[in-house]
Design an enzyme around this catalytic site. Structure first.
Site, PDB file in Angstrom:
ATOM      1  CB  CYS A   1       6.740 -41.718   8.811  1.00  0.00           C
ATOM      2  SG  CYS A   1       7.676 -43.256   8.784  1.00  0.00           S
TER       3      CYS A   1
ATOM      4  CG  HIS B   1       8.837 -42.675   3.444  1.00  0.00           C
ATOM      5  ND1 HIS B   1       8.644 -41.379   3.906  1.00  0.00           N
ATOM      6  CD2 HIS B   1       8.492 -43.492   4.489  1.00  0.00           C
ATOM      7  CE1 HIS B   1       8.204 -41.420   5.161  1.00  0.00           C
ATOM      8  NE2 HIS B   1       8.115 -42.681   5.539  1.00  0.00           N
TER       9      HIS B   1
ATOM     10  CB  CYS C   1       1.330 -45.131   9.219  1.00  0.00           C
ATOM     11  SG  CYS C   1       2.600 -45.759   8.097  1.00  0.00           S
TER      12      CYS C   1
ATOM     13  N   GLY D   1       5.974 -44.695  12.807  1.00  0.00           N
ATOM     14  CA  GLY D   1       6.584 -45.750  13.591  1.00  0.00           C
ATOM     15  C   GLY D   1       6.302 -45.592  15.073  1.00  0.00           C
TER      16      GLY D   1
END
Length: 407
Positions: free
Chosen positions: A105, A362, A392, A394
């Protein structure tokens, strides 16, 4: 009486020829995967649009661009050839090198950090950090344990990296006592802020309008449409409307389609240079890259990453929370974004001023670059100077960066 800026804030507001500055930052609209304006647009073309715009808008000779780093998560082979093809199609000469990076991300922020680092140590003078994702094209195939070594999977945390993101959101909510109502309240505010900003035209200057071809799935008819606004933003979202949605990952869970980030398509690019070079070339300077930091967290609660990455980058710069005018914290899920904000004690009015990924969307590889374009736009509109972007990641990480607006 106005408070005096801290020594650390005063220091990063200073201008030095060695600074890494932002000359241009642009993004496409963010559109709904499989339904929105970019559903039939390949990611290489999306990327080409923003690469061309980011250097033509400030009037830069593309032969001066030395390196491009592109955040890209989902495609096979890391999208490496596609990114190179996009740069060439965008009119950037073959003398410019290209790489792709996948930090999930935060890939788009990692790409900007890579270019900024190259400038800082003198490898290059001018480069582009970008991000792109077509989740229409590539999203949906989950990892299977059979793809990995049984020996590696004997490690519990390694195995936890395969936990679906929605379940990690449920883990955060359960571990830290975040109720469904609290998460839905956060999500509703994201939609309400984004809707108000869209209606007021506040996104316009950061978005590159793109003419895209869209195919009608029923008739096969192809037509051209102008994609110039985020099409996932919905009006009239409230806690009450969100309360009617069913949990998406567990029967008794609190994460659902309305309080999680939208699956989306989009691209963004940031043009960076050494200040002395930008001044010599007469390029506009709209901001400054200050610093970035990453942090690891347990994979089963991967969403808490910003709560650890933000303090880390603030410590590296000597800044305090009070020195930051606003924060762009990616809303992968309401649970993790709300936890991070509360854990750090950030005033809610400083968080995602124009809404976040719950409302906007996103596109995984794009968001880290998109947040910079959005942050610079917000800073200009509200007279702010210092902002932080964070997300954050993954498999259990967080990333954060500090920027200064000079507009």
């Amino acid at each position: 009486m106005a408070m005096q800026p801290s020594p650390a804030r005063s220091r990063i507001l200073e201008k030095h020829d060695s600074d890494v500055v932002i000359v241009s930052a642009v993004r496409t609209a963010i559109t709904k995967a499989k339904k929105g304006g970019f559903k039939d647009t390949k990611p290489d073309l999306l990327l080409s649009h923003v690469l061309r715009a980011v250097y033509t808008r400030p009037g830069l000779d593309p032969s001066l661009i030395e390196d491009i780093s592109v955040g890209n998560v989902l495609p096979d082979r890391g999208g490496a050839s596609a990114s190179r093809m996009a740069a060439l199609h965008a009119g950037i000469p073959d003398t410019c090198s290209v790489n792709t990076v996948n930090r999930q991300c935060s890939s788009g922020l990692t790409s900007v950090n890579h270019i900024a680092s190259e400038i800082m140590i003198g490898q290059i003078d001018i480069g582009i950090g970008a991000g792109v994702e077509s989740m229409t094209q590539s999203f949906g195939r989950p990892y299977s344990a059979s793809e990995f070594s049984p020996a590696v999977l004997e490690n519990q945390q390694a195995r936890d990296c395969l936990i679906p993101m929605g379940i990690t959101s449920e883990n955060v909510a359960r571990d830290f006592g975040l109720t469904r109502v609290e998460q839905d309240t956060f999500a509703a505010h994201s939609f309400q802020k984004a809707c108000a900003a869209l209606k007021a035209g506040k996104f316009t200057s950061e978005i590159l309008p793109v003419t895209a071809k869209v195919v009608d799935p029923k008739t096969g008819e192809e037509k051209e449409v102008l994609v110039d606004h985020d099409d996932g933003i919905r009006e009239g979202v409230t806690v009450e409307t969100l309360s009617k949605l069913k949990p998406a990952f567990t029967k008794d869970g609190s994460t659902h389609a309305g309080n999680a980030s939208q699956v989306s398509d989009g691209a963004a690019a940031v043009l960076l240079a050494r200040r002395s070079v930008a001044k010599r070339l007469g390029l506009p300077i709209i901001g400054k890259f200050v610093a970035a930091a990453t942090a690891g967290v347990p994979p089963r609660i991967m969403g808490v990453g910003p709560a650890y990455a933000i303090p880390k980058v603030l410590e590296k710069t000597g800044l305090s929370l009070g020195d930051i005018d606003f924060f762009e914290i990616n809303e992968a899920f309401a649970s993790q974004a709300l936890y991070s904000v509360r854990k750090l004690g950030i005033p809610m009015e400083k968080v995602n001023v124009h809404g976040g990924a719950i409302a906007i969307g996103h596109p995984l590889g794009c968001t880290g670059s998109r947040q910079i374009a959005t942050g610079l736009n917000i800073a200009k509109q509200y007279g702010a100077r210092v902002f932080v972007t964070s997300m954050c990641i993954g498999s259990g990480m967080g990333m954060a960066a500090v920027f200064v607006s000079e507009q």
